[in-house]
Scaffold this motif. Structure first.
Motif, PDB file in Angstrom:
ATOM      1  N   ASP A   1       0.832  -1.211   0.000  1.00 13.45           N
ATOM      2  CA  ASP A   1       0.000   0.000   0.000  1.00 13.45           C
ATOM      3  C   ASP A   1       0.864   1.257   0.000  1.00 13.45           C
ATOM      4  OD1 ASP A   1      -2.289  -1.511  -0.038  1.00 13.45           O
ATOM      5  OD2 ASP A   1      -2.711  -1.293   2.113  1.00 13.45           O
TER       6      ASP A   1
ATOM      7  N   HIS B   1       2.458   1.812  -3.453  1.00 11.96           N
ATOM      8  CA  HIS B   1       1.492   2.350  -4.415  1.00 11.96           C
ATOM      9  C   HIS B   1       1.165   3.813  -4.102  1.00 11.96           C
ATOM     10  CE1 HIS B   1       0.863  -1.856  -5.687  1.00 11.96           C
ATOM     11  NE2 HIS B   1       0.454  -1.301  -6.816  1.00 11.96           N
ATOM     12  N   GLN B   2       1.133   4.148  -2.803  1.00 11.09           N
ATOM     13  CA  GLN B   2       0.917   5.544  -2.431  1.00 11.09           C
ATOM     14  C   GLN B   2       2.059   6.412  -2.956  1.00 11.09           C
ATOM     15  OE1 GLN B   2       1.330   6.480   1.724  1.00 11.09           O
ATOM     16  NE2 GLN B   2       0.280   8.448   1.563  1.00 11.09           N
TER      17      GLN B   2
ATOM     18  N   ALA C   1       4.100   5.767  -5.486  1.00  7.27           N
ATOM     19  CA  ALA C   1       4.001   5.826  -6.945  1.00  7.27           C
ATOM     20  C   ALA C   1       2.934   6.830  -7.377  1.00  7.27           C
ATOM     21  CB  ALA C   1       3.697   4.444  -7.507  1.00  7.27           C
ATOM     22  N   GLY C   2       1.836   6.871  -6.645  1.00  7.13           N
ATOM     23  CA  GLY C   2       0.768   7.821  -6.954  1.00  7.13           C
ATOM     24  C   GLY C   2       1.197   9.259  -6.742  1.00  7.13           C
TER      25      GLY C   2
ATOM     26  N   LEU D   1       6.387   0.196 -10.808  1.00  7.99           N
ATOM     27  CA  LEU D   1       5.131   0.926 -10.652  1.00  7.99           C
ATOM     28  C   LEU D   1       5.187   2.322 -11.254  1.00  7.99           C
ATOM     29  CD1 LEU D   1       4.438   0.067  -6.883  1.00  7.99           C
ATOM     30  CD2 LEU D   1       3.729  -1.225  -8.909  1.00  7.99           C
TER      31      LEU D   1
END
Length: 578
Positions: A188, A191-192, A194-195, A321
């Motif tokens: 998580d 991905h945070q 990468a966002g 990612l």
């Protein structure tokens, strides 16, 4: 003959990979010394001062892993302290054997008694005193484990009477275990991150020593997101080379390009850094920090997102990612500024100075040009750090050691001793200030005794240069910063080291070439300009005002000649301020 505790100590150290002990023998340490002599695989390095031994051990540990130093009884313990502080703050795994007076004397205010628990508490990860032969091997194994895995100093007190006692076998392990783990943030969190990266186009990556083994991953990430890459002094040798997106250092010794890029960014990514200079950190952008030690996150900057993980492992997991960004306008603008900064730096090199006022930038650039691609550099704290940080370039094979966290004088020469012993066959160059070299001058004899081909470059500005600058920017006239020095070349020759003194800029390159080609140790004493200034990457109004006030006070005190010397020596800096 039964194996003694001293024999057991040496055996365990040898099994852990220790190759040498830096120490001054005597008193309670003599039985350890004799055990080393009889065992035969560990070298006893007889330094002149235990502080030098601790510095040497710290340097060896940073280059090769676990290293060892020792000090006997009270004065020997106290002498170790400064070098151990530096090693501990540098994350260097060092075992310090603090041999003490006999255990039955504890608490009696006996001759040379010190309380080692109190004394070493603030500069160690592990700190105990063994008083029985069953305690000792368990404590030594725990000390080595702590030094390796907590990355710092482990101190073990060894009473002289215990060293003579028969060793006892124990039911627990005596070997050291050096396994490592893959540490990455949760899926998580990745991905945070990468966002967040996907949202911004003006991105700077700032790398500390924690990113040292992640050069390729940092470069790949920077290319994918068109980010600039800045770095700390400690990380320079590991991050700068083969890095098309690098824009230099920031901090007290840094350059305007890195400072500007960080402050113009919308996103700053801090990788493996505990950068201490909070005043250089931006406050108006989003900041992400990644560190293997999560307790460090947020203590140097207003961090928005903190992640726990090693830099190399985390970037390896993150890169799949990340999508390639197309907008490279921010990167191009920052690289253009960096190019201009480097051109200005070259102007300091092109002006070599004059007799007895040789420009230190010119000297450092020649050292960089003539040094080998895999040279190990050590730099004294102060102005030598400035010239080393700005003009010694990374190659991917070079290393640079200094007192980067503790900030002590006198570190470069003894660290060079440890580096030369740890890496025989590699060129070792110590960039020393005259003040730093003077402080531990006696250990030049250690270099000669062990035939270490160290090259010592003395930036002899006849002053405490960094202190002088500190006083001036604070609006104080420099006072008691000037130094009377011996002819360091003649001192070196008296110690058995080839010596050169250079007064004229035209003689610098030839002296350096001869010193570097010489098969043994050599010292080049270069008379540099004491008024050479090191401007920080951002000059605050208060600093300018302070310098002007300082110059005014000098004029009012009849020291107009010093004011003129300072102005003439730094006309290039003054142009940068206009």
């Amino acid at each position: 003959m039964a194996k003694s505790v001293a024999d057991q100590l040496v055996e365990m150290l040898a099994n852990a990979g220790i190759k040498r002990i830096y120490a001054v023998t005597g008193d309670s340490l003599n039985h350890v010394n004799d055990a080393v002599r009889r065992e035969g695989s560990i070298e006893w390095i007889h330094v002149r001062h235990e502080e030098a031994g601790a510095y040497a051990a710290g340097a060896e540990a940073q280059l090769n892993g676990l290293a060892c130093c020792a000090g006997s009884s009270g004065p020997g313990h106290v002498h170790l302290i400064n070098g151990l502080y530096d090693a501990n703050r540098s994350g260097a795994p060092v075992i310090a054997i603090a041999s003490t007076l006999a255990s039955f004397e504890f608490g009696t205010e006996a001759f040379q008694e010190t309380n080692t628990i109190k004394l070493f508490d603030d500069c160690s990860k592990y700190n105990q005193v063994a008083t029985t032969s069953k305690q000792f091997p368990r404590m030594l194994q725990a000390a080595m484990q702590a030094a390796i895995h907590q990355k710092g100093v482990a101190v073990l007190g060894l009473p002289g009477d215990l060293a003579m006692q028969d060793a006892e076998e124990i039911a627990t392990a005596t070997q050291v275990f050096t396994s490592s783990a893959v540490v990455v943030p949760s899926a998580d969190d990745l991905h945070q991150l990468a966002g967040i990266i996907a949202k911004y186009n003006k991105i700077t990556i700032f790398c500390g020593i924690g990113a040292a083994d992640a050069h390729d991953e940092v470069v790949e990430l920077a290319k994918k997101i068109n980010a600039t890459v800045a770095y700390s002094f400690r990380a320079k040798m590991d991050i700068q080379y083969d890095n098309p997106n690098e824009i230099g250092m920031t901090g007290l010794l840094g350059l305007p390009a890195a400072f500007h890029s960080m402050h113009e960014s919308d996103l700053l990514i801090l990788l493996g850094t505990d950068f201490p200079y909070t005043m250089f950190m931006p406050t108006k952008c989003k900041i992400v920090q990644l560190d293997i030690k999560p307790e460090r996150i947020g203590r140097r900057a207003m961090v928005d997102v903190g992640l726990h993980g090693s830099v190399k492992d985390t970037l390896t997991a993150l890169l799949p990612l990340i999508k390639q960004k197309k907008d490279d306008s921010f990167l191009d603008a920052q690289r253009k500024l960096y190019s201009e900064v480097k051109q200005k730096m070259q102007t300091y090199v092109d002006d070599a100075g004059k007799k007895d006022l040789i420009h230190p930038e010119f000297v450092a650039s020649l050292v960089n040009k003539l040094a080998k691609n895999d040279a190990i550099f050590t730099v004294d704290t102060g102005m030598s750090c400035v010239w080393g940080s700005r003009y010694i370039e990374a190659t991917g094979q070079r290393k640079m050691l200094g007192s980067f966290n503790h900030g002590s004088m006198a570190n470069a020469m003894p660290q060079a001793i440890g580096a030369a012993l740890a890496c025989p066959g590699r060129q070792v160059i110590a960039l020393c200030g005259d003040g730093g070299l003077s402080m531990l001058l006696g250990d030049l004899a250690t270099i000669t005794q062990y035939k270490l081909p160290i090259k010592i470059i003395v930036f002899n500005n006849r002053s405490l240069g960094m202190v002088k600058l500190e006083m001036e920017v604070a609006g104080l006239p420099d006072w008691q910063t000037d130094m009377y020095n011996p002819d360091f070349a003649m001192v070196a020759q008296a110690m058995g080291i080839k010596g050169f003194t250079v007064n004229d800029p035209d003689g610098v390159e030839q002296a350096l070439k001869e010193a570097f080609m010489y098969k043994g140790p050599a010292l080049v004493n270069i008379m540099t300009d004491p008024n050479a200034l090191a401007m920080p990457p951002k000059v605050e109004f208060e600093q300018v005002k302070g310098m002007a006030l300082s110059m005014t006070k000098l004029i009012l005190n009849g020291r107009m000649d010093e004011v003129l010397d300072t102005v003439k020596a730094n006309y290039k800096h003054l142009k940068d301020l206009i």
